[in-house]
Motif scaffolding. Structure first.
Motif, PDB file in Angstrom:
ATOM      1  N   LEU A  42      10.971-148.627  65.108  1.00 35.90           N
ATOM      2  CA  LEU A  42      11.007-147.267  64.569  1.00 35.90           C
ATOM      3  C   LEU A  42      10.428-146.271  65.562  1.00 35.90           C
ATOM      4  O   LEU A  42      10.888-145.127  65.633  1.00 35.90           O
ATOM      5  CB  LEU A  42      10.233-147.224  63.249  1.00 35.90           C
ATOM      6  CG  LEU A  42      10.861-148.010  62.090  1.00 35.90           C
ATOM      7  CD1 LEU A  42       9.966-147.950  60.855  1.00 35.90           C
ATOM      8  CD2 LEU A  42      12.257-147.489  61.766  1.00 35.90           C
ATOM      9  N   GLY A 287      14.926-149.757  70.168  1.00 36.26           N
ATOM     10  CA  GLY A 287      14.987-148.629  69.254  1.00 36.26           C
ATOM     11  C   GLY A 287      15.632-147.417  69.896  1.00 36.26           C
ATOM     12  O   GLY A 287      16.399-146.683  69.253  1.00 36.26           O
ATOM     13  N   VAL A 373      16.050-155.323  60.432  1.00 37.63           N
ATOM     14  CA  VAL A 373      15.067-154.480  59.742  1.00 37.63           C
ATOM     15  C   VAL A 373      14.995-154.816  58.256  1.00 37.63           C
ATOM     16  O   VAL A 373      13.903-155.045  57.704  1.00 37.63           O
ATOM     17  CB  VAL A 373      15.419-152.989  59.937  1.00 37.63           C
ATOM     18  CG1 VAL A 373      14.525-152.113  59.063  1.00 37.63           C
ATOM     19  CG2 VAL A 373      15.251-152.594  61.401  1.00 37.63           C
TER      20      VAL A 373
END
Length: 504
Positions: A42, A287, A373
């Motif tokens: 994230l 990410g 995730v």
């Protein structure tokens, strides 16, 4: 492309800030029972084009850096793995990493093709990239769950070994070799790469250990660096022979980590720090590679369905298939099935078809990212509960001692620094009751920052540091005796090796 001093200053500023934030996040995720990889991913998304605005779309660079980071992570896994703990579960680990992976790939591929309508190439790639478990993800959660050695050994062996065959398989599919050569030829290539890679790891592991035991480096800090370089040398040598570098680096590190090397504790601590740095950089980079704008409802839906197939069908079937060669109880197998966490490995593997320009590879990357995730959030926090419900958790699993060794070259002896852990049963044992091999003795006890020259009636306590001098020929027996007493207390002579599982 030029890179001036001002850009370097900015890079160091941002890099140091992100790394420090990531290190502090470890505490938050450990308390919450979540793998830290989720927060790192994230962070990367937040720094990317939809957040801070850092653009990163170089799939080939991500592929190369990802492989380098995975090699370092596997090296740390091998160096910190106790052969005593994984040896009883090694057959199951190898079976899960080979036969289990094959079953998982086939099951996910069939489900993705017939349920989701994916072309066969993408369906097989989806099965291949999502089948391996991730050591970093698994053990960041399992550290808070006390488990018997048979389970931790199986999970650790599987996560250390299953990267190699899947990397080979994904690479062959992405380059079109699967369609050209056929399944039988591909199977032969995979076997060749794994066997030669493992042999390369054994060569550099045992050869490196032999050299390290016979040289006296001028600084203790050079020993950990040399060990990491030996593991990377095994990786590079295997890759140069078109064999599996991942198999080589893990096997070499496993041999080095369990050899009688100077400063082993310092080496493991250094490797752990390097692996954390590799994980942070890897997850943040992955990410950055994601574009949130591509995450449509269709992508999320496909990821959810594919994850259901993987978690509730493919993973249990792969565990059952792997257990054929090493049967275990149903509760143990159920926990192993639920503990198959995915992490960096599937996302890194998804960069291979992306770098090769495979049609639909960008969609595949997004699906895999969402799967990792969602299902890490599902399985990670529930592992402690699953262990309790399945009654596989132990209230107190005795920990081994931390033993640090320094060579005393002039007298062919070693000085062992032994730390008595909080759960060690050496607490309350008198020095004379250790019954060390002839020639070995406890020279000093450090307690609460004060030094103490022990007598035979000196009682040892938790958190004591012992300095033990032992002839080099007796070092292995001395360490073994210390670990026996640590696990079995003063009754170790009747309890044998003090294995926690045997005592029940």
């Amino acid at each position: 492309m030029t890179f001036d001093v001002h850009q370097l200053d900015t890079f160091l500023l941002v890099g140091a800030a992100v790394t420090l934030l990531a290190i502090l996040a470890v505490r938050v995720t450990s308390v919450a029972g979540l793998p830290s990889l989720l927060l790192y991913l994230l962070m990367g998304v937040a720094l990317g084009e939809s957040g801070v605005g850092i653009g990163f779309e170089d799939a080939k660079l991500a592929h190369a850096l990802g492989f380098g980071a995975l090699a370092l992570i596997l090296a740390e896994g091998g160096l910190t793995t106790s052969w005593r703990d994984v040896r009883p579960s090694m057959r199951l680990g190898v079976s899960l990493a080979t036969l289990g992976v094959a079953v998982s790939v086939a099951t996910v591929a069939v489900g993705a093709h017939y349920l989701l309508g994916l072309p066969w190439e993408l369906a097989i790639l989806l099965g291949a990239v999502t089948s391996p478990t991730d050591a970093a993800a698994v053990f960041s959660v399992l550290r808070v769950v006390p488990l018997p050695r048979r389970l931790t050994g199986a999970l650790e062996a599987e996560s250390g070994l299953n990267d190699a065959p899947t990397v080979v398989l994904v690479g062959l599919i992405s380059t079109g070799a699967l369609a050209e050569k056929g399944i039988a030829t591909i199977g032969g290539i995979i076997v060749f790469e794994l066997v030669v890679g493992a042999l390369s790891g054994l060569l550099f592991g045992f050869g490196g250990a032999w050299v390290m035991r016979r040289i006296a480096l001028p600084s203790s800090g050079l020993y950990p660096l040399a060990v990491i370089c030996l593991a990377m040398l095994a990786y590079g040598a295997a890759a140069a022979m078109h064999a599996s570098g991942f198999a080589a680096v893990y096997v070499a590190a496993l041999v080095l980590g369990n050899s009688e090397l100077p400063h082993r504790v310092a080496t493991r601590s250094f490797a752990e720090g390097v692996a954390w740095l590799a994980q942070i950089g890897l997850f943040v980079m992955l990410g950055l590679l994601l574009s949130p704008g591509r995450l449509t409802a269709e992508i999320v839906g496909v990821a959810v369905v594919a994850g259901l197939v993987l978690t509730f069908v493919a993973r249990p079937l792969s565990v059952l298939a792997g257990a054929v060669v090493s049967p275990m109880g149903r509760r143990d197998l159920a926990f192993i099935s639920w503990a198959g966490l995915r992490g960096a490995v599937p996302i890194v593997l998804a960069t291979i078809p992306l770098a090769e320009g495979v049609e639909g590879a960008e969609r595949l990357f997004d699906i895999v990212f969402v799967m990792v995730v969602i299902y890490t959030l599902l399985t990670g926090p529930t592992l402690p509960l699953a262990a309790r419900l399945l009654r596989v958790a132990r209230r107190s699993e005795p920990r081994g001692l931390d033993v640090e060794a320094a060579p005393l070259e002039r007298i062919a002896a070693d000085l062992l620094q032994v730390t008595i852990s909080p759960t060690s049963r050496m607490h309350g044992v008198e020095v004379g009751e250790l019954r060390l091999p002839k020639g070995s003795s406890v020279a000093m006890v450090i307690r609460d920052g004060q030094t103490l020259v022990p007598e035979t009636r000196t009682v040892l306590r938790h958190a004591d540091d012992l300095l033990v001098v032992t002839p080099r020929k007796s070092r292995e027996a001395t360490e073994e005796r210390l670990r026996q007493v640590s696990a079995g207390g003063r009754l170790a002579q009747w309890l044998g090796d003090g294995d926690g599982d045997k005592r029940g």
